[in-house]
Design a protein around this motif. Structure first.
Motif, PDB file in Angstrom:
ATOM      1  N   SER A  96       0.843  -1.191   0.000  1.00  0.00           N
ATOM      2  CA  SER A  96       0.000   0.000   0.000  1.00  0.00           C
ATOM      3  C   SER A  96       0.877   1.239   0.000  1.00  0.00           C
ATOM      4  O   SER A  96       2.076   1.169   0.224  1.00  0.00           O
ATOM      5  N   VAL A  97       0.299   2.407  -0.283  1.00  0.00           N
ATOM      6  CA  VAL A  97       1.081   3.625  -0.448  1.00  0.00           C
ATOM      7  C   VAL A  97       0.607   4.707   0.518  1.00  0.00           C
ATOM      8  O   VAL A  97      -0.574   4.969   0.662  1.00  0.00           O
ATOM      9  N   ALA A  98       1.561   5.337   1.198  1.00  0.00           N
ATOM     10  CA  ALA A  98       1.298   6.520   2.020  1.00  0.00           C
ATOM     11  C   ALA A  98       2.430   7.495   1.749  1.00  0.00           C
ATOM     12  O   ALA A  98       3.508   7.091   1.333  1.00  0.00           O
ATOM     13  N   GLN A  99       2.230   8.769   1.944  1.00  0.00           N
ATOM     14  CA  GLN A  99       3.251   9.759   1.617  1.00  0.00           C
ATOM     15  C   GLN A  99       3.854  10.356   2.870  1.00  0.00           C
ATOM     16  O   GLN A  99       3.158  10.835   3.756  1.00  0.00           O
ATOM     17  N   ALA A 100       5.186  10.360   2.923  1.00  0.00           N
ATOM     18  CA  ALA A 100       5.904  10.970   4.041  1.00  0.00           C
ATOM     19  C   ALA A 100       6.027  12.464   3.810  1.00  0.00           C
ATOM     20  O   ALA A 100       6.033  12.934   2.676  1.00  0.00           O
ATOM     21  N   GLY A 101       6.132  13.228   4.893  1.00  0.00           N
ATOM     22  CA  GLY A 101       6.256  14.675   4.783  1.00  0.00           C
ATOM     23  C   GLY A 101       7.706  15.106   4.706  1.00  0.00           C
ATOM     24  O   GLY A 101       8.506  14.775   5.581  1.00  0.00           O
ATOM     25  N   GLU A 102       8.053  15.868   3.663  1.00  0.00           N
ATOM     26  CA  GLU A 102       9.423  16.353   3.511  1.00  0.00           C
ATOM     27  C   GLU A 102       9.594  17.648   4.291  1.00  0.00           C
ATOM     28  O   GLU A 102       8.856  18.606   4.101  1.00  0.00           O
ATOM     29  N   LEU A 103      10.600  17.682   5.179  1.00  0.00           N
ATOM     30  CA  LEU A 103      10.841  18.844   6.031  1.00  0.00           C
ATOM     31  C   LEU A 103      11.787  19.843   5.384  1.00  0.00           C
ATOM     32  O   LEU A 103      11.590  21.048   5.464  1.00  0.00           O
ATOM     33  N   TRP A 104      12.848  19.343   4.781  1.00  0.00           N
ATOM     34  CA  TRP A 104      13.787  20.198   4.067  1.00  0.00           C
ATOM     35  C   TRP A 104      14.593  19.353   3.100  1.00  0.00           C
ATOM     36  O   TRP A 104      14.592  18.130   3.166  1.00  0.00           O
ATOM     37  N   ARG A 105      15.281  20.054   2.181  1.00  0.00           N
ATOM     38  CA  ARG A 105      16.152  19.381   1.225  1.00  0.00           C
ATOM     39  C   ARG A 105      17.354  20.278   0.955  1.00  0.00           C
ATOM     40  O   ARG A 105      17.203  21.466   0.693  1.00  0.00           O
ATOM     41  N   GLY A 162      21.592  10.353  -7.012  1.00  0.00           N
ATOM     42  CA  GLY A 162      21.482  10.829  -8.380  1.00  0.00           C
ATOM     43  C   GLY A 162      21.241  12.323  -8.490  1.00  0.00           C
ATOM     44  O   GLY A 162      21.583  12.943  -9.502  1.00  0.00           O
ATOM     45  N   GLU A 163      20.648  12.904  -7.459  1.00  0.00           N
ATOM     46  CA  GLU A 163      20.307  14.323  -7.488  1.00  0.00           C
ATOM     47  C   GLU A 163      21.290  15.192  -6.700  1.00  0.00           C
ATOM     48  O   GLU A 163      21.185  16.426  -6.717  1.00  0.00           O
ATOM     49  N   GLY A 164      22.231  14.559  -5.987  1.00  0.00           N
ATOM     50  CA  GLY A 164      23.192  15.326  -5.201  1.00  0.00           C
ATOM     51  C   GLY A 164      22.538  16.061  -4.050  1.00  0.00           C
ATOM     52  O   GLY A 164      22.941  17.179  -3.696  1.00  0.00           O
ATOM     53  N   GLU A 165      21.544  15.429  -3.426  1.00  0.00           N
ATOM     54  CA  GLU A 165      20.759  16.091  -2.382  1.00  0.00           C
ATOM     55  C   GLU A 165      20.596  15.188  -1.158  1.00  0.00           C
ATOM     56  O   GLU A 165      20.732  13.979  -1.233  1.00  0.00           O
ATOM     57  N   VAL A 166      20.275  15.825  -0.021  1.00  0.00           N
ATOM     58  CA  VAL A 166      19.859  15.112   1.179  1.00  0.00           C
ATOM     59  C   VAL A 166      18.519  15.699   1.599  1.00  0.00           C
ATOM     60  O   VAL A 166      18.387  16.925   1.691  1.00  0.00           O
ATOM     61  N   ALA A 167      17.545  14.835   1.848  1.00  0.00           N
ATOM     62  CA  ALA A 167      16.215  15.277   2.251  1.00  0.00           C
ATOM     63  C   ALA A 167      15.886  14.749   3.644  1.00  0.00           C
ATOM     64  O   ALA A 167      16.307  13.646   4.018  1.00  0.00           O
ATOM     65  N   ALA A 168      15.161  15.547   4.428  1.00  0.00           N
ATOM     66  CA  ALA A 168      14.665  15.121   5.739  1.00  0.00           C
ATOM     67  C   ALA A 168      13.178  14.849   5.631  1.00  0.00           C
ATOM     68  O   ALA A 168      12.424  15.661   5.090  1.00  0.00           O
ATOM     69  N   LEU A 169      12.758  13.699   6.138  1.00  0.00           N
ATOM     70  CA  LEU A 169      11.361  13.282   6.059  1.00  0.00           C
ATOM     71  C   LEU A 169      10.794  13.053   7.438  1.00  0.00           C
ATOM     72  O   LEU A 169      11.429  12.414   8.276  1.00  0.00           O
ATOM     73  N   SER A 170       9.616  13.560   7.694  1.00  0.00           N
ATOM     74  CA  SER A 170       8.922  13.307   8.959  1.00  0.00           C
ATOM     75  C   SER A 170       8.024  12.095   8.789  1.00  0.00           C
ATOM     76  O   SER A 170       7.227  12.022   7.837  1.00  0.00           O
ATOM     77  N   MET A 171       8.132  11.150   9.723  1.00  0.00           N
ATOM     78  CA  MET A 171       7.276   9.970   9.695  1.00  0.00           C
ATOM     79  C   MET A 171       6.021  10.136  10.520  1.00  0.00           C
ATOM     80  O   MET A 171       5.201   9.231  10.631  1.00  0.00           O
ATOM     81  N   ASP A 172       5.836  11.315  11.145  1.00  0.00           N
ATOM     82  CA  ASP A 172       4.634  11.568  11.929  1.00  0.00           C
ATOM     83  C   ASP A 172       3.416  11.642  11.013  1.00  0.00           C
ATOM     84  O   ASP A 172       3.495  12.233   9.941  1.00  0.00           O
TER      85      ASP A 172
END
Length: 284
Positions: A16-25, A274-284
């Protein structure tokens, strides 16, 4: 073809699919492979491969980020080849670097030691247990090594590990994210996708986690409470898994999701190679 097979398997286990919230990148990295929280210094360490992940070229380095994603030091530690997974214990940071493990003093940021791992082929992810032992996976040798201080030793070698990539010490076990069986070292495709395993630290017994087998070519892995999170590099997918359940898609990125880190609460730090990035995701 591999992706078609993987899609069929995913459908079969009703992911199943749920979407995590991105805090910053944060951008500007060079093939960031791992993001590890250094809790004692309230920061995130990012490993940069810079080029061929198997090349001894001296181009690799470590960066520092604040916990809110601001760059503290783009080139914190230089002089590595292709650093990947990392672990912290005893005031030292360990980084897997092809066939060697680099050791950095966390307080000074100095590269203080290089540990050769005899027989290593392609060291990948690292983790540290509560006793201070460090573990490193060898993805192309179905092997996990243990390092006590600066002494590497074979911990477990078994075809059941199926190209072990991500490792995470969780109480008395290692959680292992398997890339899959029959790996092609040219394009890293597999004859059979990987899954999640548990290795008992005392007995070294390998146990496949029920419901989480043969579903993706897995890369990084962490646990927050009783929930395991793992990335699939080839598809850019972040999965969650709970005991008795099935893998669930939490977030979807472009291909290149690698060795994730966590603050131990509800935030995951995701390197996007691949994008040269780091992202923070909230699991709340």
């Amino acid at each position: 073809m591999k992706h078609l097979v993987a899609s069929t398997v995913l459908a079969a286990i009703s992911v199943s699919v749920a979407q995590a919230g991105e805090l910053w990148r944060t951008t500007g990295f060079e093939q960031p492979e791992s993001a590890l929280v250094d809790a004692a210094h309230d920061r995130i360490v990012v490993s940069n491969i810079v080029g061929n992940p198997g090349a001894v070229d001296g181009n690799g380095y470590l960066s520092l980020l604040s916990m809110d994603g601001k760059v503290i030091s783009r080139h914190w530690v230089d002089g590595m080849d292709a650093p990947k997974g990392m672990a912290i214990t005893g005031g030292r940071l360990y980084a897997a670097d092809i066939t060697r493990v680099r050791v950095v003093d966390l307080a000074s940021g100095r590269l203080v030691e290089t540990i050769d791992v005899p027989g290593a082929v392609f060291l990948n992810d690292m983790t540290a247990d509560s006793a201070g032992n460090v573990y490193v996976s060898d993805m192309l040798a179905d092997t996990i090594y243990r390092i006590d201080g600066d002494r590497p030793e074979l911990f477990v070698k078994d075809a059941l590990l199926a190209s072990p990539n991500g490792v995470f010490a969780d109480g008395g076990r290692l959680i292992v994210a398997s890339w899959g069986k029959g790996i092609n070292t040219i394009d890293f495709s597999t004859a059979e996708p990987g899954g999640l395993l548990s290795v008992d630290l005392a007995t070294k017994k390998i146990t496949p986690l029920p419901g989480a087998q043969k579903f993706a070519d897995l890369d990084g892995v962490i646990a927050i409470g009783d929930t395991i999170y793992a990335t699939a590099y080839m598809t850019g997918t972040l999965y969650s898994y709970k005991p008795g359940g099935a893998p669930t898609v939490v977030a979807q990125f472009k291909p290149g999701s690698a060795d994730i880190g966590t603050d131990g609460n509800a935030t995951i730090y995701m390197p996007l190679m691949g994008e040269g990035e780091v992202a923070a995701l909230s699991m709340d």
